[in-house]
Motif scaffolding. Structure first.
Motif, mmCIF file in Angstrom:
data_model
loop_
_atom_site.group_PDB
_atom_site.id
_atom_site.type_symbol
_atom_site.label_atom_id
_atom_site.label_comp_id
_atom_site.label_asym_id
_atom_site.label_seq_id
_atom_site.Cartn_x
_atom_site.Cartn_y
_atom_site.Cartn_z
ATOM 1 N N ALA A 85 -15.239 -30.660 -11.815
ATOM 2 C CA ALA A 85 -16.353 -30.235 -10.958
ATOM 3 C C ALA A 85 -16.768 -31.280 -9.924
ATOM 4 O O ALA A 85 -17.278 -30.936 -8.864
ATOM 5 N N THR A 86 -16.578 -32.559 -10.219
ATOM 6 C CA THR A 86 -17.058 -33.599 -9.301
ATOM 7 C C THR A 86 -16.008 -34.084 -8.321
ATOM 8 O O THR A 86 -16.315 -34.364 -7.169
ATOM 9 N N VAL A 87 -14.760 -34.221 -8.782
ATOM 10 C CA VAL A 87 -13.712 -34.768 -7.907
ATOM 11 C C VAL A 87 -12.405 -33.973 -7.949
ATOM 12 O O VAL A 87 -11.416 -34.363 -7.339
ATOM 13 N N GLY A 88 -12.390 -32.889 -8.729
ATOM 14 C CA GLY A 88 -11.167 -32.115 -8.862
ATOM 15 C C GLY A 88 -10.175 -32.696 -9.848
ATOM 16 O O GLY A 88 -8.981 -32.403 -9.791
ATOM 17 N N ALA A 89 -10.656 -33.521 -10.792
ATOM 18 C CA ALA A 89 -9.770 -34.122 -11.801
ATOM 19 C C ALA A 89 -9.014 -33.022 -12.542
ATOM 20 O O ALA A 89 -9.573 -31.973 -12.845
ATOM 21 N N ARG A 90 -7.744 -33.283 -12.840
ATOM 22 C CA ARG A 90 -6.902 -32.270 -13.478
ATOM 23 C C ARG A 90 -6.740 -32.469 -14.975
ATOM 24 O O ARG A 90 -6.269 -31.558 -15.652
ATOM 25 N N GLY A 91 -7.091 -33.621 -15.513
ATOM 26 C CA GLY A 91 -6.850 -33.819 -16.932
ATOM 27 C C GLY A 91 -7.788 -34.771 -17.628
ATOM 28 O O GLY A 91 -7.492 -35.218 -18.728
ATOM 29 N N LEU A 92 -8.931 -35.108 -17.002
ATOM 30 C CA LEU A 92 -9.845 -36.000 -17.710
ATOM 31 C C LEU A 92 -11.290 -35.781 -17.286
ATOM 32 O O LEU A 92 -11.576 -35.255 -16.220
ATOM 33 N N TRP A 93 -12.150 -36.162 -18.203
ATOM 34 C CA TRP A 93 -13.590 -36.179 -17.984
ATOM 35 C C TRP A 93 -14.042 -37.594 -18.302
ATOM 36 O O TRP A 93 -13.696 -38.154 -19.355
ATOM 37 N N VAL A 94 -14.817 -38.204 -17.395
ATOM 38 C CA VAL A 94 -15.373 -39.540 -17.612
ATOM 39 C C VAL A 94 -16.867 -39.456 -17.353
ATOM 40 O O VAL A 94 -17.297 -38.940 -16.309
ATOM 41 N N ARG A 150 -11.946 -40.981 -4.243
ATOM 42 C CA ARG A 150 -13.317 -40.478 -4.185
ATOM 43 C C ARG A 150 -14.220 -41.366 -5.017
ATOM 44 O O ARG A 150 -13.861 -41.743 -6.133
ATOM 45 N N VAL A 151 -15.357 -41.728 -4.481
ATOM 46 C CA VAL A 151 -16.363 -42.503 -5.203
ATOM 47 C C VAL A 151 -17.508 -41.561 -5.567
ATOM 48 O O VAL A 151 -18.033 -40.864 -4.710
ATOM 49 N N VAL A 152 -17.879 -41.548 -6.825
ATOM 50 C CA VAL A 152 -19.046 -40.798 -7.276
ATOM 51 C C VAL A 152 -20.149 -41.825 -7.482
ATOM 52 O O VAL A 152 -20.063 -42.684 -8.360
ATOM 53 N N ARG A 153 -21.154 -41.777 -6.639
ATOM 54 C CA ARG A 153 -22.253 -42.753 -6.670
ATOM 55 C C ARG A 153 -23.209 -42.481 -7.825
ATOM 56 O O ARG A 153 -23.416 -41.331 -8.227
ATOM 57 N N ARG A 154 -23.801 -43.543 -8.326
ATOM 58 C CA ARG A 154 -24.754 -43.421 -9.442
ATOM 59 C C ARG A 154 -25.833 -42.381 -9.154
ATOM 60 O O ARG A 154 -26.195 -41.595 -10.018
ATOM 61 N N GLU A 155 -26.322 -42.359 -7.922
ATOM 62 C CA GLU A 155 -27.387 -41.406 -7.584
ATOM 63 C C GLU A 155 -26.892 -39.957 -7.557
ATOM 64 O O GLU A 155 -27.696 -39.028 -7.529
ATOM 65 N N VAL A 185 -16.512 -38.414 -13.401
ATOM 66 C CA VAL A 185 -15.234 -37.903 -12.920
ATOM 67 C C VAL A 185 -14.854 -36.692 -13.764
ATOM 68 O O VAL A 185 -14.775 -36.790 -14.994
ATOM 69 N N ALA A 186 -14.634 -35.562 -13.104
ATOM 70 C CA ALA A 186 -14.269 -34.329 -13.799
ATOM 71 C C ALA A 186 -13.759 -33.334 -12.763
ATOM 72 O O ALA A 186 -13.785 -33.602 -11.558
#
Length: 130
Positions: free
Chosen positions: A31-40, A5-10, A28-29
């Motif tokens: 809420a945004t991509v379903g990450a299970r163990g990190l927030w970026v 998954r790509v999260v675009r700047r916009e 990346v979290a």
């Protein structure tokens, strides 16, 4: 999830867990991509600004400085300090009270922050001398 998954700047929006003097954007979290163990996230600080004292609960944090120079004050009364600039990494242990200061009056700071949490955990701390 089994796809890249790509999260675009916009798509980035200011994160609700803010500290005065900083703007945090979740990339990346959970809420945004379903990450299970990190927030970026992407973090900015205006020229001459300083964050309020804060910590990140039980999370470890890693910061990569993209642009600008920062002084990081830390400790129970912010009595210690280190400086970091472009290309430097900074490690912040769990529950360590700290404060970022933009050392430039002309240039914003840009940082990439990674936490071992699905959310942006921020605990603002009141320190009168900060």
């Amino acid at each position: 999830m089994d796809a890249l998954r790509v999260v675009r700047r916009e798509e980035l929006r200011p994160d609700p867990g803010q500290t005065p003097g900083m703007e945090r954007y979740t990339g990346v979290a959970a809420a945004t991509v379903g990450a299970r163990g990190l927030w970026v996230g992407y973090v900015t600080m205006a020229p001459g600004s300083r964050s309020g004292p804060h910590h990140h609960g039980d999370c470890e944090s890693a910061i990569y400085i993209v642009r600008g120079r920062a002084r990081f004050r830390f400790g129970p009364r912010l009595e210690e300090a280190v400086e970091a600039g472009p290309g430097d990494f900074v490690y912040v242990p769990p529950r360590l009270v700290h404060q970022e200061i933009n050392l430039s009056q002309d240039e914003a700071i840009e940082m990439v922050v990674v936490r071992d949490s699905q959310e942006n955990v921020v605990v603002n701390v009141e320190l009168p001398e900060a």
